[in-house]
Write an enzyme that holds these catalytic residues in place. Structure first.
Site, PDB file in Angstrom:
ATOM      1  N   CYS A 379       0.914  -1.168  -0.058  1.00  0.00           N
ATOM      2  CA  CYS A 379       0.081  -0.026   0.124  1.00  0.00           C
ATOM      3  C   CYS A 379       0.883   1.261   0.019  1.00  0.00           C
ATOM      4  O   CYS A 379       1.620   1.517  -0.973  1.00  0.00           O
ATOM      5  CB  CYS A 379      -0.963  -0.002   1.304  1.00  0.00           C
ATOM      6  SG  CYS A 379      -2.356   1.231   0.980  1.00  0.00           S
ATOM      7  N   HIS A 515      -3.140  -5.211  -0.220  1.00  0.00           N
ATOM      8  CA  HIS A 515      -2.550  -5.910   1.261  1.00  0.00           C
ATOM      9  C   HIS A 515      -2.679  -7.147   1.017  1.00  0.00           C
ATOM     10  O   HIS A 515      -3.846  -8.034   1.534  1.00  0.00           O
ATOM     11  CB  HIS A 515      -3.650  -5.462   2.254  1.00  0.00           C
ATOM     12  CG  HIS A 515      -3.684  -3.914   2.634  1.00  0.00           C
ATOM     13  ND1 HIS A 515      -2.671  -3.404   3.658  1.00  0.00           N
ATOM     14  CD2 HIS A 515      -4.137  -2.731   2.158  1.00  0.00           C
ATOM     15  CE1 HIS A 515      -2.808  -2.231   3.812  1.00  0.00           C
ATOM     16  NE2 HIS A 515      -3.572  -1.883   2.696  1.00  0.00           N
ATOM     17  N   GLU A 517      -1.159  -9.422   3.125  1.00  0.00           N
ATOM     18  CA  GLU A 517      -1.494 -10.023   4.298  1.00  0.00           C
ATOM     19  C   GLU A 517      -2.772 -10.537   4.734  1.00  0.00           C
ATOM     20  O   GLU A 517      -2.820 -11.438   5.539  1.00  0.00           O
ATOM     21  CB  GLU A 517      -0.710  -9.109   5.205  1.00  0.00           C
ATOM     22  CG  GLU A 517      -1.694  -7.724   5.738  1.00  0.00           C
ATOM     23  CD  GLU A 517      -1.427  -6.580   4.944  1.00  0.00           C
ATOM     24  OE1 GLU A 517      -1.763  -5.367   5.251  1.00  0.00           O
ATOM     25  OE2 GLU A 517      -0.925  -6.642   3.694  1.00  0.00           O
TER      26      GLU A 517
END
Length: 545
Positions: A379, A515, A517
């Protein structure tokens, strides 16, 4: 399908790990072939955690459908296969907002609006709607028993137990059983008082999860059962462990899943925890340790980067590497220079908002690029890499993002004014839009370029990843950046937004606007993180080319 409910509460102190305990039970039940979902009810007045400080609340976890939710939903998705949605998390603020909207619309036909029944009914309706289509719904109530703000939620779940029937509902209460060194024993009185408080509002727990730094002796568990009116086999000792992924096995060994299934009258095969056993084995048997520097602005609270931390660990498991995360404040990089970054095997710059520490992040990207250190930008981590490249390689000396410098002559990153959301609707924003709920959110399609590192890592021509941002690469300046060597390896579905960039003449430098994750799990990992940690291992061994 008839849904059974397990309501999870906490007592004595906060941060006992209700989310982990609930997710661990869910993992075991799922391993028995049951369809399980989870919910988190947050008693705070914020509508959602989207605008809350990461150093107070921790990270904001983004679901596939674009909901900004509590970080516990990240735990849920890492432990079970069910994907969370906006239905799986709501706050007191959201409930009050909806009740007031209905009142203004006239839905209540002039009735006096009260906590009971209007607020409690709204809570119950949301719980029921979010649990449809599942065998078991595990519903966690945030906070601690006795908190004034949680009372409407406690009353709502009490009413639900009456309405659905006690044969279809259970209450699981987490409590602290401290060990007093001076006395040489664990003390059960805090647990007794916590259960007394719970019973005073009409809730009798069926299961007690007793948190302690050691195994609670059988005689103390029997004492807790007697004084708290709970079956002895339902008093579960949950000691501190060095890995949260050991907890499913820990509570299964005490028969909690059998107790739940018997109580609900469910016949299901024994849980197959082979995948979790493999996770634990990989975690306990690394071949080496890599040090990864995480350069951010919220490092005083590691939970602000909870999913990133876990994704790095997951990637370590897949590479048989132990990952040591070195947290570095980007302001320290500004003040002390590159010495803060020396000795790292790889560098990760995560997401964030605001101008504080931004130049430190830009310098971090420069250090990684110039010194051929593996770099993963997420990001804002992609945007600072782009700014650094524009300044130091493409010759745009004052390049910046309009988020940090509205007057820059070379805005390589700017506000997205229009995009298509995860439901296919066109969203429009301006500089004057509210901060809350105004970002590009949720799972979005991304096309990967042939021959790119990203395409190699994912093994697919297109992917779906989750987003949370309101600024994006300025396409007007892309030709100059690409001419200087920047590689655009991922584009949005309409090919208008840059999603992934890679650096030329660098062994491993990948930065993404999304993102990754949020979709990493201990059992499956994530290709970007796996490739990144693998590169860190190669850097450690001097094999990275």
């Amino acid at each position: 399908m008839t849904t059974n409910y397990i309501f999870v509460t906490g007592g004595v102190v906060s941060s006992l790990g209700k989310g982990i305990a609930a997710a661990s039970l869910a993992a075991i039940l799922e391993a028995r072939g049951l369809k399980v979902t989870m919910m988190k009810l947050d008693p705070y007045i914020n509508v959602d955690p989207g605008t809350m400080s990461p150093t107070q609340h921790g990270e904001v976890f983004v679901t596939e459908d674009g909901a900004e939710t509590d970080l516990d939903l990240g735990h849920y998705e890492r432990f079970i296969r069910t994907k969370m949605t906006k239905r799986n998390n709501f706050t007191a603020g959201r409930v009050y907002e909806e009740v007031l909207r209905k009142e203004r619309r006239g839905d209540y036909l002039g009735a006096t609006i009260q906590v009971i029944p209007h607020i409690t009914n709204e809570i119950k309706e949301r719980v029921i709607a979010g649990s449809e289509g599942h065998d078991i719904a595990i519903v966690e109530v945030g906070g601690t028993v006795g908190d004034i703000e949680s009372l409407p939620f406690m009353e709502a779940i009490r009413q639900l137990a009456v309405q659905k029937g006690r044969e279809r509902t259970m209450f699981m209460h987490l409590t602290l059983v401290p060990y007093l060194a001076a006395a040489g024993e664990v003390k059960t009185k805090p647990t007794q008082h916590s259960v007394k408080e719970l019973r005073s509002i009409g809730i009798q727990p069926d299961i007690l999860i007793c948190r302690s730094d050691r195994v609670i002796p059988a005689n103390e568990r029997a004492k807790i059962a007697l004084f708290c009116n709970v079956q002895e086999k339902a008093v579960i000792s949950m000691k501190d462990v060095d890995s949260i992924y050991k907890i499913p096995q820990l509570i299964k060994a005490q028969g909690l899943d059998d107790f739940v299934c018997k109580r609900f009258g469910i016949t299901a095969p024994e849980a197959n925890l082979a995948e979790w056993e493999q996770v634990i084995y990989e975690e306990a048997n690394p071949t080496d340790e890599v040090t990864i520097g995480m350069v951010g602005k919220y490092i005083e609270l590691p939970d602000a980067y909870k999913s990133v931390n876990e994704a790095l660990k997951h990637a370590g498991l897949k590479n048989r590497l132990s990952v040591k995360i070195k947290y570095i404040d980007s302001q320290d990089v500004e003040a002390k220079g590159f010495e803060m970054l020396e000795g790292l095997d790889a560098i990760l710059v995560p997401g964030g908002f605001g101008s504080r520490g931004i130049e430190g992040k830009i310098r971090t990207a420069q250090y990684a690029r110039e010194n051929k250190i593996p770099y993963l930008g997420i990001c804002l981590g992609m945007q600072v890499a782009l700014i650094e490249f524009a300044r130091n390689v493409a010759g745009l000396a004052d390049a910046h993002s309009t988020e940090f410098n509205a007057e820059t002559k070379n805005p390589v990153v700017g506000l997205i004014t229009e995009w298509v959301d995860s439901e296919g609707k066109v969203e429009e924003r301006t500089e004057n839009s509210n901060l809350g709920g105004t970002m590009r959110l949720g799972s979005q399609l991304c096309h990967l370029k042939n021959g790119s590192k990203a395409r190699e890592l994912y093994g697919n021509a297109s992917i779906h990843e989750r987003h949370r941002h309101r600024y994006e690469v300025n396409n007007n300046l892309l030709p100059q950046l690409e001419k200087a060597g920047l590689k655009i390896s991922g584009l949005s579905a309409d090919k208008k937004l840059v999603e992934i960039i890679e650096m030329p003449n660098h062994p491993w430098f990948v930065a993404a606007q999304f993102h990754p994750e949020f979709t990493s799990t201990p059992r499956d990992g994530h290709p970007l993180f796996e490739g990144f940690v693998k590169a860190a291992g190669q850097q450690l061994r001097g094999e990275l080319k």
